[in-house]
Design a protein around this motif. Structure first.
Motif, short mmCIF file in Angstrom:
data_model
loop_
_atom_site.label_atom_id
_atom_site.label_comp_id
_atom_site.label_asym_id
_atom_site.label_seq_id
_atom_site.Cartn_x
_atom_site.Cartn_y
_atom_site.Cartn_z
N GLU A 31 0.98 -1.20 -0.08
CA GLU A 31 0.09 0.03 -0.03
C GLU A 31 0.76 1.22 0.05
O GLU A 31 1.60 1.26 0.77
N ILE A 58 -20.93 5.88 5.11
CA ILE A 58 -22.24 5.27 5.63
C ILE A 58 -22.17 3.88 4.78
O ILE A 58 -21.98 3.86 3.60
N ASP A 255 -5.49 -3.18 -7.01
CA ASP A 255 -6.63 -2.55 -6.66
C ASP A 255 -6.41 -1.10 -7.10
O ASP A 255 -6.47 -0.15 -6.30
C1 FAD Z 1 -15.56 11.19 -0.56
C2 FAD Z 1 -16.15 9.67 -0.78
C3 FAD Z 1 -17.22 9.43 0.07
C4 FAD Z 1 -17.67 7.92 -0.23
N1 FAD Z 1 -18.73 7.53 0.51
C5 FAD Z 1 -19.16 6.37 0.46
C6 FAD Z 1 -20.00 5.61 1.48
O1 FAD Z 1 -20.34 6.41 2.05
N2 FAD Z 1 -20.28 4.42 1.58
C7 FAD Z 1 -19.48 3.51 0.56
O2 FAD Z 1 -20.15 2.40 0.43
N3 FAD Z 1 -18.76 4.00 -0.52
C8 FAD Z 1 -18.27 5.18 -0.29
N4 FAD Z 1 -17.60 5.58 -1.23
C9 FAD Z 1 -16.96 4.73 -2.30
C10 FAD Z 1 -15.84 3.54 -1.56
O3 FAD Z 1 -15.09 4.43 -0.71
C11 FAD Z 1 -14.93 3.25 -2.80
O4 FAD Z 1 -16.15 2.55 -3.49
C12 FAD Z 1 -14.24 2.22 -2.10
O5 FAD Z 1 -13.20 2.55 -1.35
C13 FAD Z 1 -13.39 1.25 -3.30
O6 FAD Z 1 -12.48 0.24 -2.71
P1 FAD Z 1 -11.24 0.06 -3.49
O7 FAD Z 1 -10.42 -1.10 -2.87
O8 FAD Z 1 -11.76 -0.58 -4.91
O9 FAD Z 1 -10.10 1.24 -3.79
P2 FAD Z 1 -9.72 2.26 -2.88
O10 FAD Z 1 -10.63 2.50 -1.55
O11 FAD Z 1 -9.55 3.72 -3.70
O12 FAD Z 1 -8.31 1.88 -2.32
C14 FAD Z 1 -7.27 1.51 -3.55
C15 FAD Z 1 -6.03 1.59 -2.65
O13 FAD Z 1 -4.85 1.53 -3.37
C16 FAD Z 1 -3.82 2.17 -3.28
N5 FAD Z 1 -2.77 2.13 -4.35
C17 FAD Z 1 -3.38 2.87 -5.46
N6 FAD Z 1 -2.19 2.92 -6.34
C18 FAD Z 1 -1.07 2.22 -5.70
C19 FAD Z 1 0.33 1.69 -6.28
N7 FAD Z 1 0.51 1.84 -7.22
N8 FAD Z 1 0.79 1.12 -5.19
C20 FAD Z 1 0.55 0.80 -4.11
N9 FAD Z 1 -0.97 1.27 -3.44
C21 FAD Z 1 -1.63 1.71 -4.37
C22 FAD Z 1 -4.40 3.35 -2.65
O14 FAD Z 1 -3.33 4.30 -2.06
C23 FAD Z 1 -5.58 2.98 -1.98
O15 FAD Z 1 -5.10 2.70 -0.56
C24 FAD Z 1 -16.90 6.99 -1.09
C25 FAD Z 1 -15.78 7.25 -1.66
C26 FAD Z 1 -15.34 8.77 -1.47
C27 FAD Z 1 -14.03 9.23 -2.19
#
Ligand code: FAD
Length: 495
Positions: A31, A58, A255
């Motif tokens: 990460e 939420i 991810d």
């Molecule tokens: C402002 C906001 C409000 C939201 N509100 C809600 C809500 O209330 N309820 C809900 O269910 N969803 C909500 N969401 C959506 C939800 O947060 C996302 O759908 C979810 O976090 C997606 O998960 P993910 O693991 O796909 O990606 P992410 O959570 O974006 O995680 C991706 C990770 O990969 C890491 N990464 C990226 N590139 C690299 C690299 N090259 N090397 C190492 N690490 C890397 C990043 O640092 C990050 O930690 C919200 C999102 C935002 C931004």
């Protein structure tokens, strides 16, 4: 030595890592940020002692997630807080429509539409567990619960505006449904926007719209703790610049969103797959403000104080106009605002007597326009005196959000547009959307089915694809060499 590398410890990266570790794989999660959690972390963004959710706040989708539901998250420190009412939607006359846990109580706030609301949402709420299992388990499979799925599908493909106007007669139910459907980040005149309204309303009745005590961070901390208990390793502060850095991994799950995958691993893919990733569309952004407050928000409609989430957008017409403006590239003058007020129900979020508020509105992709005043004006409209309570605030538009987490491209919180077929075909038309042409590389973020939200199902389904690919590889190697030379037997990872 680890066998599997997961790049990115968002909810989906963590879920993928847990699913693989549970299947007995040795997993290392890399990460770039100093802490795990991606867009589901918490921090003291304003003043000491005020805990804010930096992104997701939420969690009906986490509560509904079949995979998260299988994990011992409570034993690993997660406590859900379910406010008495999931959602309130106030109006200018000082009243509010309220999504209560019970369909009947909800109907009482909807006047003439009480029965029509019960007929529309009631059956979906009753069959919610089956519906959520089907909707969150990927697109290329037959629904296991065709009745519930069919009932949902008969309305879900329609534009939310059309469903709201056809099913409800009064402004209250129409506005409530419009606000919930607006979570799809698409104009309410677009097909499939009803799906968000129906699913999230039904979730409100079936599982509530809960949040973790102590902050969203606690949910990902519990996932990280489960992973570590299974022998998985998390390496924070490690940004991966290319898949070539990970020669030790027999499978690598990313991810990240398609634009990032192209940069990190594009040279490993066919030109056709690269072109598909390059065509992937990103959606609108969000502008977010966190507040430290000297007291609870003074809502004109007292019922708002019973709800964890409050939608500030007035009538259906106003909510719809806000969405259309965003789609046309104009930051709305009167934005539709989603607000959460955790500290009313979770005393750990703020010093005694003080409160927090989390609010955002949709803006055009990458918009540099400052929206703090417009968001505050919307809150003030329904809670006169709000501004006098503000002790501290912190705003983040698309650029700041993307700098915090590169997956939030142009402020897009959904890992890519949810318009049109891209709602289902993420990152594009592929029989196994989590696999790539390189049998060692997989995509596990919200840019894959079933899409955005904190439910971990993209990661779980990606992990299943990895395990399925490994199985195919084992079967292929069992095929006699002569037949393999003739092209019989699939390629796969050696995991
Ligand atoms: C402002 C906001 C409000 C939201 N509100 C809600 C809500 O209330 N309820 C809900 O269910 N969803 C909500 N969401 C959506 C939800 O947060 C996302 O759908 C979810 O976090 C997606 O998960 P993910 O693991 O796909 O990606 P992410 O959570 O974006 O995680 C991706 C990770 O990969 C890491 N990464 C990226 N590139 C690299 C690299 N090259 N090397 C190492 N690490 C890397 C990043 O640092 C990050 O930690 C919200 C999102 C935002 C931004």
């Amino acid at each position: 030595m680890a066998e599997v590398a997961v790049v990115g410890a968002g909810p989906n990266g963590l879920a993928a890592a847990v699913a693989l570790a549970r299947a007995g794989k040795r997993v290392r999660l890399l990460e770039r940020a100093p802490t795990a959690g991606g867009a589901c972390r918490s921090a003291e963004l304003t003043l000491p002692g005020f805990v804010h959710d930096v992104c997701a706040a939420i969690h009906p989708l986490a509560a509904a997630s079949p995979f998260l539901g299988e994990l011992p998250l409570v034993a690993h420190g997660l406590q859900w807080v379910n406010p008495p009412a999931p959602l309130a939607h106030p109006f200018d006359d000082g009243s509010a429509a309220v999504l209560e846990r019970s369909i009947r109580d909800t109907g009482e706030t909807l006047g003439e539409d009480a029965r029509r609301y019960a007929a529309t949402v009631g059956p979906l709420a009753e069959a919610f567990a089956e519906l959520a299992a089907d909707l969150l388990s990927g697109v290329f499979r037959m629904p296991r619960h065709p009745l519930a799925f069919g009932r949902f599908g008969s309305l879900a493909w329609k534009p939310a505006r059309r469903v709201a106007e056809a099913r409800f007669e009064g402004k209250r139910a129409r506005a409530l449904f419009a606000g919930v459907a607006a979570h799809g980040l698409a104009p309410l005149e677009e097909p499939f926007t009803s799906a968000f309204g129906l699913l999230l309303c039904a979730a409100g009745h079936a599982v509530g719209w809960p949040f973790p005590r102590g902050g969203s961070q606690r949910l990902v901390d519990a996932l990280a703790s489960v992973l570590e208990s299974l022998g998985g390793e998390i390496v924070p502060g490690h940004e991966v610049a290319s898949v070539d850095e990970l020669p030790w991994a027999q499978a690598v799950l990313f991810d990240v969103t398609p634009a990032q995958l192209l940069r990190l691993a594009g040279h490993r893919f066919s030109s056709r797959y690269r072109a598909m990733l390059a065509r992937y569309r990103y959606g609108p952004g969000v502008f977010k403000v966190d507040f430290a407050l000297s007291g609870p928000i003074p809502w004109r409609a007292a019922q708002c104080a019973r709800a964890g989430t409050v939608h500030l957008g007035g009538t259906l017409e106003e909510v719809a106009a806000s969405g259309r403006a965003v789609a046309q590239g104009r930051p709305p003058e009167r934005p539709f605002v989603v607000l959460a007020q955790h500290s009313l129900f979770d005393a750990t979020r703020a010093p005694r007597g003080r409160h927090t508020a989390w609010a955002y509105c949709h803006v055009p992709h990458g918009s540099p326009v400052e929206m703090t005043d417009r968001i505050e004006a919307q809150i003030e409209r329904f809670a006169p005196g709000f501004r006098e309570l503000v002790l501290g605030r912190r705003s983040a538009g698309p650029a700041r959000l993307e700098a915090y987490n590169p997956n939030l491209v142009g402020g897009d919180i959904s890992g890519g547009s949810l318009l049109g077929l891209q709602l289902f075909l993420r990152p594009g038309l592929r029989p196994r959307p989590h696999a790539t042409p390189d049998p060692r590389i997989f995509l596990c973020s919200s840019s894959t089915p079933p899409g955005p939200g904190v439910h971990g199902m993209c990661g779980y389904l990606a992990a299943r694809t990895v395990l399925g690919t490994a199985l195919r590889a084992r079967r292929a190697s069992a095929v006699p060499r002569g037949l393999r030379r003739l092209g019989l037997g699939a390629r796969g990872t050696g995991v």
